[in-house]
Scaffold this motif. Structure first.
Motif, mmCIF file in Angstrom:
data_model
loop_
_atom_site.group_PDB
_atom_site.id
_atom_site.type_symbol
_atom_site.label_atom_id
_atom_site.label_comp_id
_atom_site.label_asym_id
_atom_site.label_seq_id
_atom_site.Cartn_x
_atom_site.Cartn_y
_atom_site.Cartn_z
ATOM 1 N N LYS A 448 12.009 -9.946 -1.253
ATOM 2 C CA LYS A 448 12.240 -8.646 -0.606
ATOM 3 C C LYS A 448 10.989 -8.097 0.077
ATOM 4 C CE LYS A 448 15.788 -7.422 -4.016
ATOM 5 N NZ LYS A 448 16.128 -6.530 -5.139
ATOM 6 N N ILE A 449 9.844 -8.761 -0.132
ATOM 7 C CA ILE A 449 8.589 -8.266 0.438
ATOM 8 C C ILE A 449 8.519 -8.604 1.928
ATOM 9 C CG2 ILE A 449 6.061 -8.408 0.353
ATOM 10 C CD1 ILE A 449 6.336 -9.223 -2.597
ATOM 11 N N ARG A 450 8.242 -7.594 2.738
ATOM 12 C CA ARG A 450 8.110 -7.814 4.182
ATOM 13 C C ARG A 450 6.855 -8.630 4.474
ATOM 14 N NH1 ARG A 450 8.773 -2.161 7.297
ATOM 15 N NH2 ARG A 450 7.369 -3.343 8.662
ATOM 16 N N GLU A 451 6.947 -9.477 5.480
ATOM 17 C CA GLU A 451 5.834 -10.369 5.832
ATOM 18 C C GLU A 451 4.569 -9.576 6.171
ATOM 19 O OE1 GLU A 451 4.150 -14.005 5.936
ATOM 20 O OE2 GLU A 451 6.293 -13.673 5.528
ATOM 21 N N ASP A 452 4.735 -8.459 6.915
ATOM 22 C CA ASP A 452 3.572 -7.673 7.328
ATOM 23 C C ASP A 452 3.028 -6.766 6.220
ATOM 24 O OD1 ASP A 452 5.936 -6.229 7.509
ATOM 25 O OD2 ASP A 452 5.174 -4.891 9.069
ATOM 26 N N HIS A 453 3.698 -6.769 5.056
ATOM 27 C CA HIS A 453 3.218 -5.970 3.925
ATOM 28 C C HIS A 453 2.600 -6.844 2.839
ATOM 29 C CE1 HIS A 453 6.040 -2.308 4.820
ATOM 30 N NE2 HIS A 453 5.164 -2.547 5.776
ATOM 31 N N LYS A 454 2.512 -8.160 3.091
ATOM 32 C CA LYS A 454 1.963 -9.065 2.083
ATOM 33 C C LYS A 454 0.455 -8.882 1.944
ATOM 34 C CE LYS A 454 5.472 -12.704 2.085
ATOM 35 N NZ LYS A 454 5.785 -14.121 2.398
ATOM 36 N N SER A 455 -0.057 -9.251 0.771
ATOM 37 C CA SER A 455 -1.481 -9.106 0.497
ATOM 38 C C SER A 455 -2.066 -10.448 0.064
ATOM 39 C CB SER A 455 -1.687 -8.072 -0.616
ATOM 40 O OG SER A 455 -3.038 -8.045 -1.019
ATOM 41 N N PHE A 456 -3.328 -10.662 0.382
ATOM 42 C CA PHE A 456 -4.020 -11.879 -0.057
ATOM 43 C C PHE A 456 -4.723 -11.668 -1.398
ATOM 44 C CE2 PHE A 456 -3.883 -12.565 4.601
ATOM 45 C CZ PHE A 456 -3.192 -13.773 4.590
ATOM 46 N N TYR A 457 -4.501 -10.494 -2.004
ATOM 47 C CA TYR A 457 -5.103 -10.189 -3.303
ATOM 48 C C TYR A 457 -4.030 -9.676 -4.258
ATOM 49 C CZ TYR A 457 -9.688 -10.345 -1.004
ATOM 50 O OH TYR A 457 -10.798 -10.740 -0.322
ATOM 51 N N SER A 458 -4.256 -9.895 -5.528
ATOM 52 C CA SER A 458 -3.509 -9.160 -6.558
ATOM 53 C C SER A 458 -4.434 -8.976 -7.744
ATOM 54 C CB SER A 458 -2.217 -9.888 -6.959
ATOM 55 O OG SER A 458 -2.490 -11.018 -7.744
ATOM 56 N N ILE A 459 -4.259 -7.872 -8.445
ATOM 57 C CA ILE A 459 -5.121 -7.560 -9.583
ATOM 58 C C ILE A 459 -4.299 -6.906 -10.676
ATOM 59 C CG2 ILE A 459 -5.837 -5.352 -8.537
ATOM 60 C CD1 ILE A 459 -8.565 -5.745 -9.940
ATOM 61 N N ASN A 460 -4.592 -7.310 -11.906
ATOM 62 C CA ASN A 460 -3.879 -6.772 -13.067
ATOM 63 C C ASN A 460 -4.762 -6.969 -14.287
ATOM 64 O OD1 ASN A 460 -1.865 -5.597 -14.575
ATOM 65 N ND2 ASN A 460 -0.292 -7.106 -14.079
ATOM 66 N N THR A 461 -4.330 -6.406 -15.402
ATOM 67 C CA THR A 461 -5.094 -6.555 -16.639
ATOM 68 C C THR A 461 -4.560 -7.730 -17.456
ATOM 69 O OG1 THR A 461 -3.653 -4.930 -17.693
ATOM 70 C CG2 THR A 461 -5.760 -4.132 -16.841
ATOM 71 N N THR A 462 -5.464 -8.351 -18.193
ATOM 72 C CA THR A 462 -5.093 -9.354 -19.195
ATOM 73 C C THR A 462 -5.878 -9.037 -20.460
ATOM 74 O OG1 THR A 462 -6.849 -10.875 -18.532
ATOM 75 C CG2 THR A 462 -4.716 -11.155 -17.439
ATOM 76 N N TYR A 463 -5.463 -9.627 -21.564
ATOM 77 C CA TYR A 463 -6.164 -9.411 -22.835
ATOM 78 C C TYR A 463 -6.687 -10.736 -23.349
ATOM 79 C CZ TYR A 463 -4.339 -4.683 -22.941
ATOM 80 O OH TYR A 463 -4.063 -3.383 -22.632
ATOM 81 N N VAL A 464 -8.007 -10.790 -23.576
ATOM 82 C CA VAL A 464 -8.644 -11.999 -24.101
ATOM 83 C C VAL A 464 -9.414 -11.619 -25.353
ATOM 84 C CG1 VAL A 464 -10.307 -13.833 -23.634
ATOM 85 C CG2 VAL A 464 -8.828 -13.001 -21.799
ATOM 86 N N TYR A 465 -9.037 -12.245 -26.483
ATOM 87 C CA TYR A 465 -9.665 -11.920 -27.777
ATOM 88 C C TYR A 465 -9.686 -10.411 -28.029
ATOM 89 C CZ TYR A 465 -11.270 -16.759 -27.601
ATOM 90 O OH TYR A 465 -11.323 -18.127 -27.521
ATOM 91 N N GLY A 466 -8.586 -9.773 -27.672
ATOM 92 C CA GLY A 466 -8.464 -8.345 -27.947
ATOM 93 C C GLY A 466 -9.166 -7.441 -26.957
ATOM 94 N N GLN A 467 -9.783 -8.002 -25.918
ATOM 95 C CA GLN A 467 -10.477 -7.180 -24.921
ATOM 96 C C GLN A 467 -9.650 -7.106 -23.637
ATOM 97 O OE1 GLN A 467 -14.817 -8.124 -24.490
ATOM 98 N NE2 GLN A 467 -14.340 -9.766 -25.929
#
Length: 619
Positions: A448-467
């Motif tokens: 559903k994402i429009r071609e002209d609205h796409k991004s070359f980046y994405s960022i989110n949180t993850t948890y590693v050893y509780g951090q």
């Protein structure tokens, strides 16, 4: 504010220009007056505004026209001196001096003028009746002062007004013909009001007014003084006071009143405290404070900055749904001169089912901007008034510069919170899908994402050893001939190939051998579209044998063609490899390395969700 002020005195011969200067310096009328006084400098500590002031005399007998023109071009303010008992010297103000000065100065940056009526001791009447029409005719004239060099009357006041005309000019703020503030001044004060309105209810309550007063003038208002201010507004402006607080209309009225009563230094103090220069634009020094970033160091937001950004989010999340609607985003960025976030941001960070940026997505976007373009982050924080609201010297205090990555490798530990993963692979291998899946979007949602609205980046949180850590994914466009330094600079590399395309893995193998085989950057191979039939790759080694030969982890099967949101296990693995590159290589055969990381991620994901619900309940 200017670092110094240059005052030039001009006028007809014998009107008393030199006498005025000498009376100021010696505090007595001179018996012997030279043709021209030497340039004098008054030190900052003896001037009311604490700014060094240079006073320059002009003598027609000693100086050429060319010298006069040079002095006019250098002056910050020009005092046109006339003699109150000499009508010809008054006439020359409009017939000669003002046209001459205007011809020698740029129309868009006219020098403020002050009319000085000297020798008031020789007459009993005032020259103001003659002078007022002149002041009304020329907007460059700041004020008129009648004085006497002989009696020392208004001498100090004259030079104070001259200094004030430079440091606190009326011209940029107010239009005397219209009797109202200029649009650029209203725009600046409107932003200041919005920044100071900490709860975004459109009113400055007593606490907000006191914080504003303390911020600008280093002193709070007494309760009675606060009430007096509101009473003045109530009497003069409809809707200037609402719910016992000051509205924008009332706030603007007060500043108009200050200017009309000659107290424009009050408005200038406010404007300068909030970062504005003489042109009523935010100054470069305010938006871009000096920040040194050594090589191999990255930039992150400090803990207090996240708290500030959280307060900004809360201020604009009117419906308390932990997401910003398009209207709420627009309202948040009203203090900006332009819209900083485009539609691609909604495909860079997490959004809710309506496609609105969530609280987590909002913080993620700020984290990404800080990491990729810290100067832009400083600029954005300047628009939001970070240094003022958080009472910091500048936006630079908002940034944490991490230590050199080499030290992290030597010590085998890191304090960093943001890690960059570059995604490489042939066209159609699934790189974009891998980025979007990190935001919880399956293949159906991605379509559903429009071609002209796409991004070359994405960022989110993850948890590693509780951090809790941020993982920043960057899709690198496939170009076999050349990869730039930016394409190679990262903490972990992800090589993606399409299991269904027999020519897909060859690109990953060549990229690895050309750029990463001898580097210390950990690499992971992703077998994308694992729900499809696995085709035999047209390469001398199978992907598994290639990974074994180069001591890489086996290819990780992955697909986003799922009913629910794709899992985050691979992203946790990538973050772990970025955090502990030495362990990623040493623990190739150890499953407990991944197990410890993923268990920590699961536990803290559950805890994080519980905390998230608790925050919602609190708010």
């Amino acid at each position: 504010m200017r670092k110094d002020v240059r005052i030039l005195l001009v006028g007809e011969p014998k009107v008393g220009k030199t006498s005025l200067i000498m009376s100021l310096v010696s505090e007595e009328f001179p018996d012997d007056v030279p043709l021209r006084a030497e340039e004098i400098t008054i030190p900052a500590d003896v001037t009311p505004e604490r700014v060094p002031t240079h006073i320059v005399d002009y003598s027609e007998a000693e100086q050429s026209d060319e010298q006069l023109y040079q002095e006019i071009s250098k002056a910050n303010v020009i005092c046109i001196v006339y003699s109150v008992n000499n009508k010809k010297s008054i006439e020359k103000v409009t017939s000669h001096w003002i046209p001459l000065i205007n011809d020698r100065t740029d129309k868009d940056s006219r020098v403020p003028l002050i009319l000085v009526g000297n020798k008031s001791d020789l007459v009993e009447h005032s020259s103001m009746e003659t002078i007022l029409p002149i002041m009304n005719q020329y907007s460059d004239i700041e004020t008129c002062v009648e004085c006497s060099a002989k009696n020392l009357k208004n001498i100090s006041e004259l030079f104070y007004y001259a200094q004030k005309a430079v440091l606190h000019p009326t011209g940029p703020l107010y239009c005397p013909e219209e009797k109202e503030m200029k649009p650029s001044c209203i725009k600046a004060l409107t932003r200041i009001f919005k920044v100071s309105d900490l709860d975004n209810d459109g009113i400055l309550n007593d606490n907000e007014l006191n914080f504003f007063q303390r911020t600008c003038f280093n002193t709070p208002l007494a309760p009675q003084a606060l009430e007096d201010v509101k009473n003045v507004v109530r009497k003069n402006v409809t809707d200037g006071v609402k719910n016992n607080g000051l509205t924008l209309k009332g706030f603007l009225f007060l500043h108009t009143l200050f200017i009309q009563r000659g107290r424009h230094e009050t408005t200038w103090t406010v404007l300068r405290r909030f970062g504005y220069g003489d042109d009523l634009e935010l100054q470069q020094e305010y938006l871009f404070p000096l920040l040194k970033i050594p090589v191999d160091c990255t930039t992150e937001l400090s803990h207090n900055t996240y708290l500030f950004l959280q307060s900004v989010f809360d201020k604009h999340d009117k419906d308390r749904d932990c997401a910003l609607s398009p209207e709420e985003v627009k309202d948040l960025f009203k203090v900006f001169p332009y819209m900083p976030w485009g539609p691609d941001v909604n495909n860079t960070v997490c959004t809710n089912d309506q496609g609105w940026i969530t609280y987590q997505g909002y913080l993620s976007q700020w984290t990404l901007t800080t990491y990729l373009d810290v100067q832009r982050c400083l600029e954005y924080l300047g628009y939001l008034g970070y240094s003022i609201i958080c009472e910091q010297e500048s936006q630079a205090a908002a940034i944490t510069v991490t230590r050199n990555k080499r030290i992290d490798l030597q010590k085998k530990q890191t304090q960093r919170s943001v890690f960059r993963c570059n995604i490489l692979g042939a066209r159609g291998s699934g790189k974009t899908s891998f980025l979007q899946a990190f935001l919880g979007r399956n293949l159906q949602k991605q379509r559903k994402i429009r071609e002209d609205h796409k991004s070359f980046y994405s960022i989110n949180t993850t948890y590693v050893y509780g951090q809790e850590k941020y993982l920043l994914l960057h899709e690198v466009m496939p170009d076999m001939d050349f990869l730039s330094e930016a394409d190679l600079a990262c903490d972990v590399v992800c090589l993606v190939y399409d299991v269904n395309n027999p020519r897909s893995f060859e690109y990953c193998a060549k990229i690895y051998k050309q750029y990463f085989m001898d580097s210390k950057t950990p690499c992971m191979v992703i077998a994308s579209k694992s729900d499809l039939h696995e085709a035999r790759q047209h390469y001398s080694l199978t992907p598994l044998d290639f990974c074994r030969k180069h001591k890489l982890h086996p290819p990780q099967p992955w697909t986003c063609n799922t009913v629910d949101a794709p899992g985050k296990e691979l992203y946790t693995k990538l973050t772990t490899m970025a955090m502990y590159p030495h362990m990623a290589q040493a623990n190739l055969k150890s499953s407990t390395f991944w197990l410890r990381a993923s268990v920590g991620a699961t536990v803290f994901a559950v805890l994080g969700f519980a905390m998230y619900r608790a925050i919602i309940k609190q708010r």
